[in-house]
Scaffold this motif. Structure first.
Motif, PDB file in Angstrom:
ATOM      1  N   UNK A 142     -83.830  23.662  -8.293  1.00 53.90           N
ATOM      2  CA  UNK A 142     -83.867  23.598  -9.745  1.00 53.90           C
ATOM      3  C   UNK A 142     -82.675  22.811 -10.272  1.00 53.90           C
ATOM      4  N   UNK A 143     -82.804  22.284 -11.470  1.00 52.98           N
ATOM      5  CA  UNK A 143     -81.700  21.543 -12.070  1.00 52.98           C
ATOM      6  C   UNK A 143     -80.462  22.436 -12.138  1.00 52.98           C
ATOM      7  N   UNK A 144     -79.315  21.874 -11.716  1.00 52.10           N
ATOM      8  CA  UNK A 144     -78.073  22.611 -11.766  1.00 52.10           C
ATOM      9  C   UNK A 144     -77.817  23.471 -10.558  1.00 52.10           C
ATOM     10  N   UNK A 145     -78.719  23.490  -9.575  1.00 51.26           N
ATOM     11  CA  UNK A 145     -78.535  24.351  -8.418  1.00 51.26           C
ATOM     12  C   UNK A 145     -77.444  23.822  -7.515  1.00 51.26           C
ATOM     13  N   UNK A 146     -76.879  24.704  -6.696  1.00 47.35           N
ATOM     14  CA  UNK A 146     -75.915  24.295  -5.684  1.00 47.35           C
ATOM     15  C   UNK A 146     -74.495  24.416  -6.175  1.00 47.35           C
ATOM     16  N   UNK A 147     -73.539  24.457  -5.243  1.00 54.53           N
ATOM     17  CA  UNK A 147     -72.118  24.484  -5.567  1.00 54.53           C
ATOM     18  C   UNK A 147     -71.417  23.436  -4.726  1.00 54.53           C
ATOM     19  N   UNK A 148     -70.344  22.873  -5.261  1.00 53.87           N
ATOM     20  CA  UNK A 148     -69.624  21.820  -4.554  1.00 53.87           C
ATOM     21  C   UNK A 148     -68.838  22.396  -3.389  1.00 53.87           C
ATOM     22  N   UNK A 149     -68.567  21.584  -2.406  1.00 52.77           N
ATOM     23  CA  UNK A 149     -67.758  21.968  -1.267  1.00 52.77           C
ATOM     24  C   UNK A 149     -66.363  22.348  -1.740  1.00 52.77           C
ATOM     25  N   UNK A 150     -65.898  23.532  -1.355  1.00 50.78           N
ATOM     26  CA  UNK A 150     -64.647  24.069  -1.882  1.00 50.78           C
ATOM     27  C   UNK A 150     -63.451  23.198  -1.529  1.00 50.78           C
ATOM     28  N   UNK A 151     -63.415  22.695  -0.302  1.00 53.17           N
ATOM     29  CA  UNK A 151     -62.281  21.865   0.100  1.00 53.17           C
ATOM     30  C   UNK A 151     -62.238  20.573  -0.709  1.00 53.17           C
ATOM     31  N   UNK A 152     -63.402  19.970  -0.919  1.00 51.66           N
ATOM     32  CA  UNK A 152     -63.453  18.755  -1.712  1.00 51.66           C
ATOM     33  C   UNK A 152     -63.020  19.031  -3.133  1.00 51.66           C
ATOM     34  N   UNK A 153     -63.450  20.160  -3.689  1.00 49.81           N
ATOM     35  CA  UNK A 153     -63.066  20.509  -5.048  1.00 49.81           C
ATOM     36  C   UNK A 153     -61.562  20.671  -5.163  1.00 49.81           C
ATOM     37  N   UNK A 154     -60.911  21.295  -4.163  1.00 47.79           N
ATOM     38  CA  UNK A 154     -59.466  21.485  -4.210  1.00 47.79           C
ATOM     39  C   UNK A 154     -58.735  20.148  -4.206  1.00 47.79           C
ATOM     40  N   UNK A 155     -59.304  19.153  -3.566  1.00 48.88           N
ATOM     41  CA  UNK A 155     -58.661  17.850  -3.524  1.00 48.88           C
ATOM     42  C   UNK A 155     -58.882  17.057  -4.814  1.00 48.88           C
ATOM     43  N   UNK A 156     -59.612  17.640  -5.777  1.00 52.60           N
ATOM     44  CA  UNK A 156     -59.814  16.991  -7.058  1.00 52.60           C
ATOM     45  C   UNK A 156     -60.851  15.899  -7.041  1.00 52.60           C
ATOM     46  N   UNK A 157     -61.651  15.836  -5.969  1.00 50.33           N
ATOM     47  CA  UNK A 157     -62.665  14.798  -5.861  1.00 50.33           C
ATOM     48  C   UNK A 157     -64.036  15.259  -6.336  1.00 50.33           C
ATOM     49  N   UNK A 158     -64.164  16.496  -6.709  1.00 49.46           N
ATOM     50  CA  UNK A 158     -65.434  17.029  -7.172  1.00 49.46           C
ATOM     51  C   UNK A 158     -65.209  17.764  -8.480  1.00 49.46           C
ATOM     52  N   UNK A 159     -66.029  17.574  -9.467  1.00 51.46           N
ATOM     53  CA  UNK A 159     -65.857  18.298 -10.722  1.00 51.46           C
ATOM     54  C   UNK A 159     -65.864  19.810 -10.498  1.00 51.46           C
ATOM     55  N   UNK A 160     -65.044  20.507 -11.279  1.00 50.03           N
ATOM     56  CA  UNK A 160     -64.942  21.952 -11.119  1.00 50.03           C
ATOM     57  C   UNK A 160     -66.139  22.683 -11.706  1.00 50.03           C
ATOM     58  N   UNK A 161     -66.850  22.061 -12.626  1.00 48.02           N
ATOM     59  CA  UNK A 161     -68.047  22.647 -13.214  1.00 48.02           C
ATOM     60  C   UNK A 161     -69.129  21.573 -13.254  1.00 48.02           C
ATOM     61  N   UNK A 162     -70.335  21.985 -13.621  1.00 51.06           N
ATOM     62  CA  UNK A 162     -71.466  21.061 -13.656  1.00 51.06           C
ATOM     63  C   UNK A 162     -71.147  19.845 -14.524  1.00 51.06           C
ATOM     64  N   UNK A 163     -71.217  18.633 -13.968  1.00 54.98           N
ATOM     65  CA  UNK A 163     -70.901  17.441 -14.762  1.00 54.98           C
ATOM     66  C   UNK A 163     -72.098  16.836 -15.479  1.00 54.98           C
TER      67      UNK A 163
END
Length: 562
Positions: free
Chosen positions: A28-49
């Motif tokens: 469904x639209x909006x499903x899934x969560x970003x990889x935590x390690x990638x998010x910590x490195x600031x390369x993935x938005x912290x919330x749905x973009x």
């Protein structure tokens, strides 16, 4: 993005979405969560973009443009939507079915900070005359799904085209319910004819009962201002629904930059104008417009200039000539309002500029389409508001550039254009009229048709009205219909006729308002002018215009045949 970061993103995408080459997980639209390690490195938005939705546009027989823009905080004052100043690889997918069981194309596009993290994907090599569905993904985040469509092959007509056109959506004046109702019509194509967004700061452009909601930020002057304003509009769920429903063809009018601007002349006429200052504002407005619209790379702005007039073919059925009546026009004569003005007929004045006029006339001569449809911004036919000998017309319409209008009208007549139809926005009311070579002679042959859509919200609710009693229709017999409520126009274009349903809403102060058909007009192949089917309660006024009560029948205008 560095190769290692890209590989990390790619691994995160595959793991979190369950997508592998040749197969697709149904998410469904909006499903899934970003990889935590990638998010910590600031390369993935912290919330749905994907807060601004998705869109497609400028279709041809083998492709279209896909659009999205990443923004975690759409109303951020810097206009960058809360995104960090790094690029993000955005994966896109196109499928032959809405559940993405059959993915036909996929790829990765860069969302770059210098373009406000917008994404434009131009596709080719698809099958003609087909529905397609598309979506985007960043790490674990999945965008809403959009539906789009390719045009028929240039050598074929294809089925009848369901096309809607709209204009003038002032966010403060009401809810965008009309966009939602338009999406529910499931059109094949949507034309937006200008004033997609408005430049005013809160409280400047008000309606009598008070604005329904407020703009965020100051009057749009800088690039950050325009980006923020576009993001506020794109955050509206009803507008998102309309974009996701079908491909769009867009052109701007004045409010995408500033009210009543003309060429390099701003609205405010001062004794010491600064051309560089307005050129900078235009450049900011055009850049933000491109960033937020599903436009092809040919419309990437170059400073204060942008190529927005273009031609889009829908097989042999229709050619859409999308015009720019702002960027190249001479300044309005005698001011911006209604005037008796001899300068309006000056043959050297133009609303399109010489180059665009030549392009349009050449398009008429080369056309083999059943319908040549001119999508443009301001009222084309004559609208005289004086019942006496004076001619008092709007200087901010083609009435302020009558020689320009005469050359273009004569151009399609001389070229033998089979069915010329002008589509118009701007005036915040529904109109329908017949086009003449000589508007001062009521017996002059009808040589085309104009359909004018009301606003989505601009002006507030408006009011229902009996078109037969409107003074403009009494003074100008070539004008056949008027209604002052909000809504849109839905057309069905076939080989034998073009049908136009004028849709209205009773209020823009409620998200639940329903749309209804106020009147329907039919244009027959090779018969310029309007066949009119009026819907009650307006039949009582027909007799005053020399027409009988049609009930559910069709009434032919007396002046429609040349």
């Amino acid at each position: 993005m560095a190769a290692a970061a890209h590989l990390l993103y790619r691994r995160s995408f595959l793991v979190t979405t369950g997508l592998a080459v040749g197969t697709a997980a149904v998410l469904p639209a909006g499903a899934g969560t970003a990889d935590a390690a990638t998010r910590r490195r600031g390369r993935t938005p912290a919330v749905d973009p994907f807060t601004l939705g998705v869109a497609s546009g400028d279709p041809d027989h083998e492709g279209f443009v896909l659009w999205t823009r990443l923004a975690t905080e759409p109303l951020a004052e810097d206009g960058l939507g809360g995104m960090p100043s790094v690029s993000f690889p955005v994966e896109w997918q196109v499928a032959a079915d809405p559940r993405f069981r059959k993915i036909v194309r996929r790829g990765v596009a860069e969302a770059r900070p210098e373009w406000a993290h917008s994404v434009h994907v131009e596709l080719r090599g698809l099958k003609p005359d087909r529905d397609y569905w598309y979506r985007f993904r960043v790490a674990g985040y999945v965008s809403p799904v959009g539906r789009t469509r390719t045009a028929p092959h240039p050598d074929t007509f294809g089925p009848a085209l369901a096309m809607a056109f709209v204009s003038c959506s002032q966010y403060e004046h009401g809810y965008f319910t009309a966009y939602r109702r338009l999406a529910e019509e499931h059109p094949d194509l949507v034309l937006h004819l200008g004033d997609y967004q408005y430049e005013y700061k809160p409280g400047v452009y008000t309606i009598p009962d008070g604005n329904v909601r407020d703009h965020e930020g100051p009057e749009t002057v800088t690039l950050a201002n325009y980006r923020q304003r576009h993001a506020q509009y794109k955050s509206d769920p009803d507008l998102q629904a309309a974009h996701a429903a079908a491909p769009w063809l867009v052109v701007f009018d004045d409010h995408e930059v500033e009210n009543n601007w003309a060429g390099d002349v701003p609205e405010a006429k001062t004794d010491t104008p600064d051309p560089a200052e307005f050129a900078e504002r235009r450049a900011a407005a055009f850049r933000a417009y491109y960033e937020n619209m599903p436009l092809r790379r040919g419309s990437v702005p170059r400073g204060p200039n942008v190529q927005i007039y273009r031609r889009v073919r829908w097989g042999r059925l229709a050619t859409f000539h999308m015009l720019d009546t702002r960027q190249f026009r001479d300044d309005q004569a005698c001011g911006d309002g209604y005037r008796e003005c001899s300068a309006a007929s000056d043959p050297t004045r133009s609303i399109t500029g010489e180059r665009q006029e030549r392009w349009l006339l050449d398009g008429f001569r080369r056309s083999t389409a059943r319908w040549d449809i001119i999508g443009q911004q301001v009222f084309f036919a004559q609208r005289d508001r004086d019942a006496g000998p004076a001619k008092v017309t709007s200087m901010d319409a083609w009435d302020g550039y009558t020689a320009s209008r005469d050359r273009i009208t004569k151009g399609w007549v001389d070229a033998g254009v089979r069915n010329p139809v002008v589509l118009t926005g701007d005036v915040h009311a529904h109109w329908a009229g017949e086009l003449k070579l000589n508007y001062d002679d009521p017996t002059s042959p009808t040589v085309g048709t104009e359909l004018v859509c009301t606003s989505i919200t601009s002006g507030g609710d408006g009011a229902d009205s009996d078109p037969a009693s409107h003074p403009f229709l009494q003074i100008n017999p070539h004008l056949k219909f008027y209604n002052n409520q909000r809504g849109y126009v839905l057309t069905r274009i076939g080989k034998k006729e073009m049908r136009a349903d004028f849709k209205t809403l009773p209020t823009v102060g409620s998200r639940d308002a329903e749309a209804s058909t106020k009147a329907t007009f039919v244009i027959e192949d090779r018969v310029p002018g309007l066949n009119q089917t009026y819907l009650r309660p307006y039949v009582d006024g027909l007799e005053s215009r020399g027409m009988r009560d049609p009930g559910e029948e069709t009434v032919r205008s007396e002046t429609q045949r040349p």
